[in-house]
Design a protein around this motif. Structure first.
Motif, mmCIF file in Angstrom:
data_model
loop_
_atom_site.group_PDB
_atom_site.id
_atom_site.type_symbol
_atom_site.label_atom_id
_atom_site.label_comp_id
_atom_site.label_asym_id
_atom_site.label_seq_id
_atom_site.Cartn_x
_atom_site.Cartn_y
_atom_site.Cartn_z
ATOM 1 N N LEU A 160 0.832 -1.194 0.000
ATOM 2 C CA LEU A 160 0.000 0.000 0.000
ATOM 3 C C LEU A 160 0.872 1.250 0.000
ATOM 4 O O LEU A 160 0.620 2.202 -0.761
ATOM 5 N N SER A 161 1.901 1.253 0.807
ATOM 6 C CA SER A 161 2.819 2.406 0.849
ATOM 7 C C SER A 161 3.498 2.612 -0.499
ATOM 8 O O SER A 161 3.686 3.755 -0.954
ATOM 9 N N ALA A 162 3.885 1.512 -1.158
ATOM 10 C CA ALA A 162 4.533 1.612 -2.463
ATOM 11 C C ALA A 162 3.580 2.203 -3.501
ATOM 12 O O ALA A 162 3.984 3.021 -4.347
ATOM 13 N N MET A 163 2.300 1.825 -3.434
ATOM 14 C CA MET A 163 1.321 2.360 -4.381
ATOM 15 C C MET A 163 1.101 3.856 -4.151
ATOM 16 O O MET A 163 1.009 4.641 -5.102
ATOM 17 N N LEU A 164 1.010 4.256 -2.894
ATOM 18 C CA LEU A 164 0.819 5.674 -2.587
ATOM 19 C C LEU A 164 2.030 6.493 -3.039
ATOM 20 O O LEU A 164 1.881 7.595 -3.572
ATOM 21 N N SER A 171 -9.277 5.105 -1.417
ATOM 22 C CA SER A 171 -10.524 5.671 -0.885
ATOM 23 C C SER A 171 -10.713 5.351 0.587
ATOM 24 O O SER A 171 -11.534 5.987 1.251
ATOM 25 N N LEU A 172 -9.995 4.356 1.091
ATOM 26 C CA LEU A 172 -10.087 3.972 2.495
ATOM 27 C C LEU A 172 -8.797 4.341 3.221
ATOM 28 O O LEU A 172 -7.720 4.354 2.620
ATOM 29 N N PRO A 173 -8.880 4.614 4.525
ATOM 30 C CA PRO A 173 -7.663 4.795 5.317
ATOM 31 C C PRO A 173 -6.811 3.525 5.276
ATOM 32 O O PRO A 173 -7.321 2.421 5.050
ATOM 33 N N ASP A 174 -5.508 3.686 5.508
ATOM 34 C CA ASP A 174 -4.592 2.553 5.414
ATOM 35 C C ASP A 174 -5.032 1.373 6.273
ATOM 36 O O ASP A 174 -5.061 0.227 5.805
ATOM 37 N N ALA A 175 -5.362 1.635 7.531
ATOM 38 C CA ALA A 175 -5.718 0.541 8.442
ATOM 39 C C ALA A 175 -6.945 -0.205 7.956
ATOM 40 O O ALA A 175 -7.023 -1.436 8.041
ATOM 41 N N LEU A 215 -10.946 0.827 -5.429
ATOM 42 C CA LEU A 215 -10.704 1.738 -4.310
ATOM 43 C C LEU A 215 -9.485 2.617 -4.533
ATOM 44 O O LEU A 215 -9.202 3.512 -3.728
ATOM 45 N N PHE A 216 -8.769 2.389 -5.628
ATOM 46 C CA PHE A 216 -7.566 3.180 -5.930
ATOM 47 C C PHE A 216 -7.793 4.037 -7.165
ATOM 48 O O PHE A 216 -8.454 3.633 -8.124
#
Length: 219
Positions: A160-164, A171-175, A215-216
């Protein structure tokens, strides 16, 4: 009685039967893995409560003394089995998604690799679910299970961090995103173990993958 009269007394160590030491195995690494794989098979078949040191020894084809040599107790064996299970469950997926930062690729490759693993070796995942459930009430299992779950979460969080970082937004928070992915895998695994691979299950998996991809978007 004086030990000097009538021969040695009962506490003379020379009268005690000798204890044959457990010989060190010729290939300790392979033998340890052999025992842990056998333990996972017994857990999958009989659950946490039905797993005994003797059953594992019989399944592995080794003397039970070797289990005590490596793991000391059933609790030690189960804790080691959980760590070993985590390696088997996650190693392929971690390698498959390393370096990916496109949501479509991460979902397709990551989810696909994980699901192929579940379908290919469902007994392994049955063992995991048995240990995961047992850890809720067994403090000796709680910590190793927590570490495996943390490794799951870290793998998803890293992608997820790599995608950001690559310019995508979620669309959703990381957690919440991490929870969604893990809960999906858990739920589909239970469905597979209950009813086998059905068209309905395949459709649900495909819909979930599409939902996660949707969601991305580009930042």
């Amino acid at each position: 009685m004086d030990a000097s009269v009538g021969g040695p007394g009962p506490w003379d160590r020379s009268r005690w039967p000798s204890i044959t030491p457990v010989p060190a195995p010729r290939n300790p690494g392979r033998t340890r893995v052999q025992i842990l794989d056998a333990a996972l098979g017994v857990i999958a078949d009989r659950g946490h409560a039905g797993t005994t040191m003797q059953r594992v020894a019989d399944t592995a084809g080794v003397d039970k003394a070797l289990l005590h040599y490596y793991f000391t107790s059933k609790a030690g064996l189960l804790a080691a089995a959980i760590v070993h299970l985590g390696d088997r469950l996650l190693a392929d997926v971690e390698a498959a998604v390393a370096g990916l930062d496109d949501p479509a690729e991460v979902v397709e490759v990551g989810f696909g690799t994980m699901w192929d693993h579940v379908v290919g070796d469902p007994r392994l995942h049955a063992a995991w679910l048995s240990l995961y459930a047992a850890a809720i009430t067994d403090p000796a299992l709680a910590e190793p299970v927590r570490k495996v779950r943390a490794r799951y979460r870290e793998m998803v969080r890293a992608r997820l961090s790599a995608m950001l970082a690559a310019g995508w937004r979620a669309s959703l928070p990381d957690a919440a995103m991490v929870t969604l992915v893990l809960a999906s895998i858990d739920g589909f695994t239970v469905a597979l173990l209950e009813d086998g691979r059905t068209p309905a299950l395949d459709e649900a998996i495909a819909a979930t993958q599409e939902m996660v991809r949707a969601l991305f978007g580009r930042a």
